[in-house]
Design a protein around this motif. Structure first.
Motif, PDB file in Angstrom:
ATOM      1  N   ILE A 276     -19.839 -26.822   9.458  1.00  0.00           N
ATOM      2  CA  ILE A 276     -18.683 -26.652   8.571  1.00  0.00           C
ATOM      3  C   ILE A 276     -17.456 -27.329   9.172  1.00  0.00           C
ATOM      4  O   ILE A 276     -16.693 -28.014   8.471  1.00  0.00           O
ATOM      5  CB  ILE A 276     -18.409 -25.157   8.314  1.00  0.00           C
ATOM      6  N   ALA A 277     -17.275 -27.161  10.479  1.00  0.00           N
ATOM      7  CA  ALA A 277     -16.137 -27.798  11.148  1.00  0.00           C
ATOM      8  C   ALA A 277     -16.251 -29.314  11.086  1.00  0.00           C
ATOM      9  O   ALA A 277     -15.262 -30.016  10.818  1.00  0.00           O
ATOM     10  CB  ALA A 277     -16.064 -27.334  12.600  1.00  0.00           C
TER      11      ALA A 277
ATOM     12  N   GLY B  73     -15.436 -30.425   7.651  1.00  0.00           N
ATOM     13  CA  GLY B  73     -14.005 -30.280   7.418  1.00  0.00           C
ATOM     14  C   GLY B  73     -13.204 -31.417   8.033  1.00  0.00           C
ATOM     15  O   GLY B  73     -12.274 -31.955   7.404  1.00  0.00           O
TER      16      GLY B  73
ATOM     17  N   TYR C 185     -13.729 -34.508   5.970  1.00  0.00           N
ATOM     18  CA  TYR C 185     -12.956 -34.447   4.730  1.00  0.00           C
ATOM     19  C   TYR C 185     -11.490 -34.819   4.971  1.00  0.00           C
ATOM     20  O   TYR C 185     -10.887 -35.566   4.193  1.00  0.00           O
ATOM     21  CB  TYR C 185     -13.070 -33.048   4.123  1.00  0.00           C
ATOM     22  N   LEU C 186     -10.936 -34.317   6.069  1.00  0.00           N
ATOM     23  CA  LEU C 186      -9.543 -34.645   6.400  1.00  0.00           C
ATOM     24  C   LEU C 186      -9.364 -36.139   6.636  1.00  0.00           C
ATOM     25  O   LEU C 186      -8.368 -36.730   6.209  1.00  0.00           O
ATOM     26  CB  LEU C 186      -9.114 -33.869   7.654  1.00  0.00           C
TER      27      LEU C 186
ATOM     28  N   PHE D 204     -17.953 -27.857   0.869  1.00  0.00           N
ATOM     29  CA  PHE D 204     -16.763 -28.593   0.440  1.00  0.00           C
ATOM     30  C   PHE D 204     -16.999 -29.291  -0.896  1.00  0.00           C
ATOM     31  O   PHE D 204     -16.116 -29.322  -1.754  1.00  0.00           O
ATOM     32  CB  PHE D 204     -16.367 -29.630   1.493  1.00  0.00           C
TER      33      PHE D 204
END
Length: 235
Positions: free
Chosen positions: A93-94, A97, A100-101, A197
């Motif tokens: 998940i990290a 994430g 995505y950023l 996401f």
């Protein structure tokens, strides 16, 4: 020096983060430049690098299917297996994430249009393969992968020092064949991270990429038990 469970937890979290960030990142950020072959190598190289970085700490599972398969063969305790799987999911998940950023920094990036390297079947499959094909592919490819993992890390393997190379290259091979079908998971955590996401179809088909690799992991463990007689020991 004895490695603590917390150290193993951190290693598995970090390793899975790297796998998702680099593997899925190759598709999202560099896919049009490197193509399917480049993406396949990105996943394989991620595992290869992490095998030598954290393998001596946690065994570098960075994949719940591997952890479950190791549990089935008695190479890891239930307590450690639970911690590993939690760490792997958090790491995935990290990693998703962070990806995505980074992806949002490109003006024409759209999560709906470009995705986040999520797996899929049907309309979510890169080449439009249906649910049945996707599930079979995930089960069979994971089974092959786990036999390689068990064999290359076996105490009876005199070439054990090259385990990371064998595992990384086998994952590359699996991706070369399987990317058109599902994008290749063979790893529930790797699928969970991006799907959370991306949402939508990625979430609705997520079960395929949890159930398929788990079945494949257990089949790999069963096959390995049939061909190898090594005494079960802590991994």
């Amino acid at each position: 020096m004895k490695v603590t469970l917390s150290q193993k937890f951190i290693a598995e979290l970090f390793g899975t983060l790297v796998l998702v960030l680099m593997g899925c990142g190759s598709a999202v950020l560099a896919g049009k430049h490197v193509g399917f072959l480049g993406i396949a190598f990105a996943f394989g190289l991620s595992v290869l690098a992490m095998a030598y970085a954290i393998g001596h700490i946690s065994g570098c599972h960075i994949n719940p299917a591997i952890t479950i398969s190791m549990l089935a063969t008695g190479k890891i305790s239930g307590k450690d297996a639970g911690a590993y799987i939690i760490a792997q999911i958090i790491g995935a998940i990290a990693g998703a994430g962070i990806l995505y950023l980074i992806a949002q920094g490109k003006a024409d990036y759209s999560l709906a249009a470009n995705g986040l390297g999520q797996n899929g079947v049907g309309e979510g499959s890169p080449d439009g393969y249906n649910l049945g094909s996707g599930l079979i592919a995930e089960i069979v490819l994971t089974t092959i992968f786990l036999v390689v993992v068990h064999g290359s890390t076996s105490r009876n393997n005199s070439n054990g020092g090259f385990a990371g190379l064998a595992i990384g290259l086998s994952l590359t091979l699996i991706h070369i064949v399987g990317i058109p079908v599902t994008g290749v998971s063979v790893n529930p955590a790797r699928s969970i991270g991006p799907a959370l996401f991306a949402g939508g179809a990625a979430l609705s088909s997520l079960w395929v990429f949890i159930v398929g690799p788990i079945i494949g992991g257990l089949l790999g463990a069963g096959i390995w038990k049939l061909v190898d007689k090594e005494t079960a020991a802590s991994y």
